[in-house]
Design a protein around this motif. Sequence first.
Motif, PDB file in Angstrom:
ATOM      1  N   HIS A  69       0.821  -1.221   0.000  1.00  0.00           N
ATOM      2  CA  HIS A  69       0.000   0.000   0.000  1.00  0.00           C
ATOM      3  C   HIS A  69       0.854   1.270   0.000  1.00  0.00           C
ATOM      4  CE1 HIS A  69      -4.008  -1.745   0.442  1.00  0.00           C
ATOM      5  NE2 HIS A  69      -3.520  -2.577   1.332  1.00  0.00           N
ATOM      6  N   GLY A  70       2.132   1.132   0.343  1.00  0.00           N
ATOM      7  CA  GLY A  70       3.019   2.294   0.349  1.00  0.00           C
ATOM      8  C   GLY A  70       2.847   3.215   1.544  1.00  0.00           C
ATOM      9  N   TYR A  71       2.438   2.664   2.668  1.00  0.00           N
ATOM     10  CA  TYR A  71       2.261   3.487   3.866  1.00  0.00           C
ATOM     11  C   TYR A  71       3.609   4.028   4.341  1.00  0.00           C
ATOM     12  CZ  TYR A  71      -2.486   1.616   4.210  1.00  0.00           C
ATOM     13  OH  TYR A  71      -3.789   1.279   3.952  1.00  0.00           O
ATOM     14  N   LYS A  72       3.592   5.262   4.823  1.00  0.00           N
ATOM     15  CA  LYS A  72       4.795   5.904   5.349  1.00  0.00           C
ATOM     16  C   LYS A  72       4.680   6.174   6.852  1.00  0.00           C
ATOM     17  CE  LYS A  72       7.383   6.490   1.673  1.00  0.00           C
ATOM     18  NZ  LYS A  72       8.749   5.878   1.578  1.00  0.00           N
ATOM     19  N   VAL A  73       3.477   6.511   7.297  1.00  0.00           N
ATOM     20  CA  VAL A  73       3.248   6.867   8.701  1.00  0.00           C
ATOM     21  C   VAL A  73       2.092   6.038   9.226  1.00  0.00           C
ATOM     22  CG1 VAL A  73       2.744   8.724  10.327  1.00  0.00           C
ATOM     23  CG2 VAL A  73       4.015   9.226   8.230  1.00  0.00           C
ATOM     24  N   ILE A  74       2.294   5.426  10.409  1.00  0.00           N
ATOM     25  CA  ILE A  74       1.260   4.603  11.027  1.00  0.00           C
ATOM     26  C   ILE A  74       0.982   5.144  12.421  1.00  0.00           C
ATOM     27  CG2 ILE A  74       0.626   2.291  11.813  1.00  0.00           C
ATOM     28  CD1 ILE A  74       2.540   1.168   9.694  1.00  0.00           C
ATOM     29  N   ALA A  75      -0.267   5.460  12.691  1.00  0.00           N
ATOM     30  CA  ALA A  75      -0.680   5.956  14.002  1.00  0.00           C
ATOM     31  C   ALA A  75      -1.451   4.871  14.738  1.00  0.00           C
ATOM     32  CB  ALA A  75      -1.543   7.206  13.858  1.00  0.00           C
ATOM     33  N   ASN A  76      -1.027   4.591  15.947  1.00  0.00           N
ATOM     34  CA  ASN A  76      -1.724   3.635  16.820  1.00  0.00           C
ATOM     35  C   ASN A  76      -2.241   4.365  18.041  1.00  0.00           C
ATOM     36  OD1 ASN A  76       0.117   0.478  16.443  1.00  0.00           O
ATOM     37  ND2 ASN A  76      -1.312   1.515  15.105  1.00  0.00           N
ATOM     38  N   ASP A  77      -3.553   4.411  18.196  1.00  0.00           N
ATOM     39  CA  ASP A  77      -4.171   5.042  19.363  1.00  0.00           C
ATOM     40  C   ASP A  77      -4.472   3.981  20.419  1.00  0.00           C
ATOM     41  OD1 ASP A  77      -5.201   7.010  20.955  1.00  0.00           O
ATOM     42  OD2 ASP A  77      -6.969   7.419  19.736  1.00  0.00           O
ATOM     43  N   GLU A  78      -4.582   4.415  21.670  1.00  0.00           N
ATOM     44  CA  GLU A  78      -4.960   3.551  22.803  1.00  0.00           C
ATOM     45  C   GLU A  78      -3.925   2.451  23.086  1.00  0.00           C
ATOM     46  OE1 GLU A  78      -7.569   4.465  24.487  1.00  0.00           O
ATOM     47  OE2 GLU A  78      -8.521   5.802  23.057  1.00  0.00           O
ATOM     48  N   VAL A  79      -2.647   2.732  22.871  1.00  0.00           N
ATOM     49  CA  VAL A  79      -1.631   1.686  23.064  1.00  0.00           C
ATOM     50  C   VAL A  79      -1.429   1.322  24.534  1.00  0.00           C
ATOM     51  CG1 VAL A  79      -0.406   2.215  20.936  1.00  0.00           C
ATOM     52  CG2 VAL A  79       0.249   3.385  23.045  1.00  0.00           C
ATOM     53  N   HIS A  80      -2.008   2.113  25.455  1.00  0.00           N
ATOM     54  CA  HIS A  80      -1.906   1.750  26.876  1.00  0.00           C
ATOM     55  C   HIS A  80      -2.605   0.434  27.167  1.00  0.00           C
ATOM     56  CE1 HIS A  80      -5.504   4.292  26.305  1.00  0.00           C
ATOM     57  NE2 HIS A  80      -6.083   3.408  27.098  1.00  0.00           N
ATOM     58  N   HIS A  81      -3.471  -0.031  26.256  1.00  0.00           N
ATOM     59  CA  HIS A  81      -4.132  -1.319  26.473  1.00  0.00           C
ATOM     60  C   HIS A  81      -3.126  -2.456  26.627  1.00  0.00           C
ATOM     61  CE1 HIS A  81      -8.015   0.356  26.061  1.00  0.00           C
ATOM     62  NE2 HIS A  81      -8.016   0.509  24.749  1.00  0.00           N
ATOM     63  N   PHE A  82      -1.937  -2.286  26.057  1.00  0.00           N
ATOM     64  CA  PHE A  82      -0.932  -3.352  26.127  1.00  0.00           C
ATOM     65  C   PHE A  82      -0.190  -3.364  27.460  1.00  0.00           C
ATOM     66  CE2 PHE A  82      -1.166  -2.397  21.519  1.00  0.00           C
ATOM     67  CZ  PHE A  82      -1.761  -3.597  21.140  1.00  0.00           C
ATOM     68  N   THR A  83      -0.427  -2.388  28.308  1.00  0.00           N
ATOM     69  CA  THR A  83       0.261  -2.333  29.602  1.00  0.00           C
ATOM     70  C   THR A  83      -0.698  -2.377  30.786  1.00  0.00           C
ATOM     71  OG1 THR A  83       0.243   0.092  29.568  1.00  0.00           O
ATOM     72  CG2 THR A  83       2.163  -0.991  28.626  1.00  0.00           C
TER      73      THR A  83
ATOM     74  N   ASN B 147       5.422 -11.909  29.219  1.00  0.00           N
ATOM     75  CA  ASN B 147       5.938 -11.693  27.861  1.00  0.00           C
ATOM     76  C   ASN B 147       4.998 -10.896  26.964  1.00  0.00           C
ATOM     77  OD1 ASN B 147       8.281 -13.220  28.415  1.00  0.00           O
ATOM     78  ND2 ASN B 147       7.192 -15.130  27.944  1.00  0.00           N
ATOM     79  N   HIS B 148       3.914 -10.361  27.545  1.00  0.00           N
ATOM     80  CA  HIS B 148       2.923  -9.665  26.722  1.00  0.00           C
ATOM     81  C   HIS B 148       3.514  -8.409  26.096  1.00  0.00           C
ATOM     82  CE1 HIS B 148      -1.004  -8.657  25.256  1.00  0.00           C
ATOM     83  NE2 HIS B 148      -1.051  -7.515  25.936  1.00  0.00           N
ATOM     84  N   GLU B 149       4.179  -7.591  26.893  1.00  0.00           N
ATOM     85  CA  GLU B 149       4.760  -6.363  26.372  1.00  0.00           C
ATOM     86  C   GLU B 149       5.906  -6.660  25.414  1.00  0.00           C
ATOM     87  OE1 GLU B 149       5.831  -4.176  29.795  1.00  0.00           O
ATOM     88  OE2 GLU B 149       3.778  -3.649  30.328  1.00  0.00           O
ATOM     89  N   SER B 150       6.693  -7.675  25.718  1.00  0.00           N
ATOM     90  CA  SER B 150       7.863  -7.957  24.890  1.00  0.00           C
ATOM     91  C   SER B 150       7.472  -8.385  23.478  1.00  0.00           C
ATOM     92  CB  SER B 150       8.732  -9.041  25.539  1.00  0.00           C
ATOM     93  OG  SER B 150       8.028 -10.273  25.630  1.00  0.00           O
ATOM     94  N   VAL B 151       6.393  -9.163  23.324  1.00  0.00           N
ATOM     95  CA  VAL B 151       6.011  -9.604  21.974  1.00  0.00           C
ATOM     96  C   VAL B 151       5.447  -8.440  21.167  1.00  0.00           C
ATOM     97  CG1 VAL B 151       5.627 -12.011  22.643  1.00  0.00           C
ATOM     98  CG2 VAL B 151       3.729 -10.401  22.762  1.00  0.00           C
ATOM     99  N   VAL B 152       4.763  -7.519  21.837  1.00  0.00           N
ATOM    100  CA  VAL B 152       4.261  -6.331  21.141  1.00  0.00           C
ATOM    101  C   VAL B 152       5.430  -5.443  20.722  1.00  0.00           C
ATOM    102  CG1 VAL B 152       2.885  -4.226  21.377  1.00  0.00           C
ATOM    103  CG2 VAL B 152       2.024  -6.386  22.286  1.00  0.00           C
ATOM    104  N   CYS B 153       6.425  -5.284  21.605  1.00  0.00           N
ATOM    105  CA  CYS B 153       7.624  -4.516  21.257  1.00  0.00           C
ATOM    106  C   CYS B 153       8.338  -5.137  20.067  1.00  0.00           C
ATOM    107  CB  CYS B 153       8.567  -4.449  22.455  1.00  0.00           C
ATOM    108  SG  CYS B 153       8.012  -3.387  23.805  1.00  0.00           S
ATOM    109  N   ASP B 154       8.459  -6.460  20.065  1.00  0.00           N
ATOM    110  CA  ASP B 154       9.106  -7.152  18.948  1.00  0.00           C
ATOM    111  C   ASP B 154       8.343  -6.915  17.647  1.00  0.00           C
ATOM    112  OD1 ASP B 154      11.098  -8.147  20.562  1.00  0.00           O
ATOM    113  OD2 ASP B 154      10.168 -10.104  20.850  1.00  0.00           O
TER     114      ASP B 154
END
Length: 299
Positions: free
Chosen positions: A123-137, A143-150
């Motif tokens: 698709h040629g995306y250049k910028v990706i915005a992720n909202d509500e990322v606090h859900h992962f913490t 290992n939940h945070e580590s797999v998301v970081c990876d």
Amino acid sequence: MNVLEQLQNNYIMHKSAKLAFRKIEMCINSTVDGGTPRSVLILGDAGAGKTAMLEVTKTHIIKNHPHEDINCDTFLFVEAPSPSSLKALQSAFYEEMGASKLDNQRHTEARRTKQIIELINKHGYKVIANDEVHHFTEKYKANHESVVCDFYKTVMRETGCAFILVGKPVAEKLVRSDDQLRRRFLGTSRLERFAPPHKGNREFQAFVNMYREACPVDHVDFSDDFLTRLYIACDGLPGLWHTLIELAIRTNPAKKLIDMNDIESAFEKEFQPSDVLGFNPFEASLLDVEHWLKTSFEA
């Protein structure tokens, strides 16, 4: 365009917005300046104006960017799911890019990540915005945070995309938990609440006056007493103030001037204040209001 539509175009001003937008612009520019793409983390409590900043980023910064590779078609918005998991995040990426959900069910996490990278590059995306990322913490798992970081590191490395991660303050530990991921970020911008109208501080009043100038419906001049009640009602957060004004307009759309009765009525009928507020500041005595503000501020 009606009044409420005009109101949505009225940027939710914040004292930290200028710095945050500067970092967002640097983040976006890093994808086309020949260097290593860098990402940015935007933090703030619910109602601080984080999501509004993403809207402004897309409708103004991205849309009007001078580089031909930066436009609304190369900007991808994905909201982090709740309950959170890497699989749920991958599913959200699939959905936003129009991919088959069956692929998400059939393949391993590594295979899904590879497919997501292929789709982003296609698709040629250049910028990706992720909202509500606090859900992962918020709900920690082993290992939940580590797999998301990876996942983020792999996608950043293989696509050259810059990420704008947005969430509540707790989301900071997602980036800080991994040194390699942290080094891919320009830094963090925090959208903190305004200082309370306490001991002569006029910061919140300045914000209200600035907002009034840009609002499509005028406001009456608010007394210091009422401003204190307003501050408590919206917890000193510009996003909640915006919501309160929107509800006041919706309650009485024919009015050309918002007054104190309109705001009190909107608060009582529809407004959902923050969790820390257990009373109606417009009904309480001034003594109780000032005591609550003083004790909360000192706490």
